[in-house]
Design an enzyme around this catalytic site. Sequence first.
Site, PDB file in Angstrom:
ATOM      1  N   SER A 125      42.670 -40.902  14.783  1.00  0.00           N
ATOM      2  CA  SER A 125      43.231 -41.889  14.109  1.00  0.00           C
ATOM      3  C   SER A 125      42.345 -42.765  13.297  1.00  0.00           C
ATOM      4  O   SER A 125      41.207 -42.889  13.670  1.00  0.00           O
ATOM      5  CB  SER A 125      44.065 -42.933  15.385  1.00  0.00           C
ATOM      6  OG  SER A 125      44.341 -44.006  14.712  1.00  0.00           O
ATOM      7  N   TYR A 150      43.340 -47.481  23.992  1.00  0.00           N
ATOM      8  CA  TYR A 150      43.683 -46.130  23.421  1.00  0.00           C
ATOM      9  C   TYR A 150      42.784 -45.841  22.409  1.00  0.00           C
ATOM     10  O   TYR A 150      42.616 -44.804  22.038  1.00  0.00           O
ATOM     11  CB  TYR A 150      45.293 -46.603  22.771  1.00  0.00           C
ATOM     12  CG  TYR A 150      45.706 -45.707  21.682  1.00  0.00           C
ATOM     13  CD1 TYR A 150      46.097 -44.437  21.693  1.00  0.00           C
ATOM     14  CD2 TYR A 150      45.553 -46.139  20.253  1.00  0.00           C
ATOM     15  CE1 TYR A 150      46.587 -43.636  20.882  1.00  0.00           C
ATOM     16  CE2 TYR A 150      45.840 -45.524  19.268  1.00  0.00           C
ATOM     17  CZ  TYR A 150      46.275 -43.938  19.341  1.00  0.00           C
ATOM     18  OH  TYR A 150      46.544 -43.233  18.414  1.00  0.00           O
ATOM     19  N   LYS A 154      40.393 -42.506  21.221  1.00  0.00           N
ATOM     20  CA  LYS A 154      40.366 -41.645  20.193  1.00  0.00           C
ATOM     21  C   LYS A 154      38.605 -41.581  19.772  1.00  0.00           C
ATOM     22  O   LYS A 154      38.095 -40.613  19.471  1.00  0.00           O
ATOM     23  CB  LYS A 154      40.889 -42.301  18.913  1.00  0.00           C
ATOM     24  CG  LYS A 154      42.563 -41.980  19.250  1.00  0.00           C
ATOM     25  CD  LYS A 154      42.764 -40.604  19.225  1.00  0.00           C
ATOM     26  CE  LYS A 154      44.381 -40.352  19.789  1.00  0.00           C
ATOM     27  NZ  LYS A 154      44.674 -39.014  20.190  1.00  0.00           N
TER      28      LYS A 154
HETATM   29  C1  UD1 Z   1      49.459 -48.706  15.257  1.00  0.00           C
HETATM   30  C2  UD1 Z   1      48.501 -49.059  16.150  1.00  0.00           C
HETATM   31  C3  UD1 Z   1      47.270 -48.078  16.035  1.00  0.00           C
HETATM   32  C4  UD1 Z   1      47.851 -46.737  16.287  1.00  0.00           C
HETATM   33  C5  UD1 Z   1      49.072 -46.407  15.427  1.00  0.00           C
HETATM   34  C6  UD1 Z   1      49.692 -45.061  15.968  1.00  0.00           C
HETATM   35  C7  UD1 Z   1      48.604 -51.579  16.811  1.00  0.00           C
HETATM   36  C8  UD1 Z   1      47.826 -53.048  16.639  1.00  0.00           C
HETATM   37  N1  UD1 Z   1      47.798 -50.418  16.052  1.00  0.00           N
HETATM   38  O1  UD1 Z   1      49.047 -48.780  13.885  1.00  0.00           O
HETATM   39  O2  UD1 Z   1      46.085 -48.317  16.794  1.00  0.00           O
HETATM   40  O3  UD1 Z   1      46.844 -45.676  16.049  1.00  0.00           O
HETATM   41  O4  UD1 Z   1      50.053 -47.498  15.588  1.00  0.00           O
HETATM   42  O5  UD1 Z   1      50.959 -45.080  15.313  1.00  0.00           O
HETATM   43  O6  UD1 Z   1      49.403 -51.398  17.528  1.00  0.00           O
HETATM   44  N2  UD1 Z   1      54.910 -54.231  11.783  1.00  0.00           N
HETATM   45  C9  UD1 Z   1      55.868 -55.333  11.878  1.00  0.00           C
HETATM   46  N3  UD1 Z   1      56.810 -55.175  12.611  1.00  0.00           N
HETATM   47  C10 UD1 Z   1      57.242 -54.368  13.617  1.00  0.00           C
HETATM   48  C11 UD1 Z   1      56.117 -53.379  13.696  1.00  0.00           C
HETATM   49  C12 UD1 Z   1      55.189 -53.327  12.914  1.00  0.00           C
HETATM   50  O7  UD1 Z   1      55.801 -56.122  11.151  1.00  0.00           O
HETATM   51  O8  UD1 Z   1      58.298 -54.274  14.496  1.00  0.00           O
HETATM   52  C13 UD1 Z   1      53.865 -54.183  10.882  1.00  0.00           C
HETATM   53  C14 UD1 Z   1      52.765 -54.173  11.641  1.00  0.00           C
HETATM   54  O9  UD1 Z   1      52.239 -55.494  11.714  1.00  0.00           O
HETATM   55  C15 UD1 Z   1      51.568 -53.517  10.625  1.00  0.00           C
HETATM   56  C16 UD1 Z   1      52.579 -52.205  10.054  1.00  0.00           C
HETATM   57  O10 UD1 Z   1      53.981 -52.985  10.385  1.00  0.00           O
HETATM   58  O11 UD1 Z   1      51.172 -54.116   9.610  1.00  0.00           O
HETATM   59  C17 UD1 Z   1      52.574 -51.029  10.754  1.00  0.00           C
HETATM   60  O12 UD1 Z   1      52.662 -51.131  11.871  1.00  0.00           O
HETATM   61  P1  UD1 Z   1      52.468 -49.969  13.149  1.00  0.00           P
HETATM   62  O13 UD1 Z   1      53.810 -49.087  12.613  1.00  0.00           O
HETATM   63  O14 UD1 Z   1      52.748 -50.425  14.557  1.00  0.00           O
HETATM   64  O15 UD1 Z   1      51.253 -49.203  12.573  1.00  0.00           O
HETATM   65  P2  UD1 Z   1      49.856 -49.636  13.021  1.00  0.00           P
HETATM   66  O16 UD1 Z   1      49.656 -51.065  13.182  1.00  0.00           O
HETATM   67  O17 UD1 Z   1      49.068 -49.470  11.499  1.00  0.00           O
END
Ligand code: UD1
Length: 338
Positions: A125, A150, A154
Amino acid sequence: MKILVTGGLGFIGSHTVVELQNEGFEVIIIDDCSNSSEKVLEGIFSISGKMPLFEKIDLKEKSKVEDFFRRHQDVEGVIHFAASKAVGESVEKPLLYYENNIGTLVYLLKELSKKDNSNFIFSSSCTVYGQADEMPISEKAPVKPAESPYGNTKQMGEEIIRDTCAVNSSLNAIALRYFNPMGAHPSGNIGELPIGVPQNLVPFITQTGVGLRQELSVFGDDYPTEDGTCIRDYIYVVDLAKAHVQALQRLLGGKNEDNYEVFNLGTGKGSSVLEVIHSFEKVSGKKLNYKIVDRRAGDIVSAYADTKKANEVLGWKSQYTLDEAMKSAWEWEQKIRA
Ligand code: UD1
């Protein structure tokens, strides 16, 4: 040629199984169904017309892993997806994550080390980079201390493979560092199946779109980005699946330059949370109910891939745009709720 796909009933695993079958590989899946379902086999069959072999095995059971490789000595390559992946849960239950993600990796590598020649692809990742100092992120960017157990599994997983390759020249391995996978197969027969409330952005958006969730919380709009929301690199799952086939073919064809290699898999384009929401609204024709809330602990501001190495060395490039990938995610969500 027989290829083992661990976690082959999962989101990225199932799409990779289909692409392997399309390229003529015979696939055998190991999955413990802890975060997936045997029904996915039907979805795979309906797309490729080929039913993969399937064994329900928990890779934590070392004797079963040994027994599997005794029975299937003709496995020519392993693509290892099976792992736990919820960041929050890993903070609560670190030992579960180390046992699930590290213990099982060690058992697999032990079995592969007994062979004269073995080929191994590892699901890693972009989380290994943490908040990188420079964008886009190339494979040369330093690995930063992990933010969660997690993420640590990785990083440690990559180190374990690297150290094993260093003393075993007959083991060839590639670690693939994914950015943010999304979407579903264009057939609408396989896709992401999150259990409970989705933690990731795209399934949360599509579930809100169908009315399963009331409202999306956008985690912060005061980041130092153009619209204040975080930037990620959203990559279509079928593009990602194809990269696995290409990485495997690189190893099988002996084209790798080193017996341990690392590639980033992303589109090279960063999108903000608001841009992802707008993409959903565009392809669905629906307004998404969302509100801005506080930042989520542990979120990084920005992460998108430098795709040069994957393009030039692996010969792989993502094809789908964010809108196209979003359309597939939306169609899948509507289909599974129908
Ligand atoms: C997340 C994990 C990362 C993991 C990846 C696997 C965290 C901090 N990071 O990545 O370690 O490898 O998933 O899939 O959990 N967002 C919102 N509202 C939501 C959900 C997400 O605003 O309900 C935003 C988040 O703040 C972020 C973006 O959407 O900016 C993407 O979020 P997400 O899909 O959880 O991915 P990552 O944070 O990149």
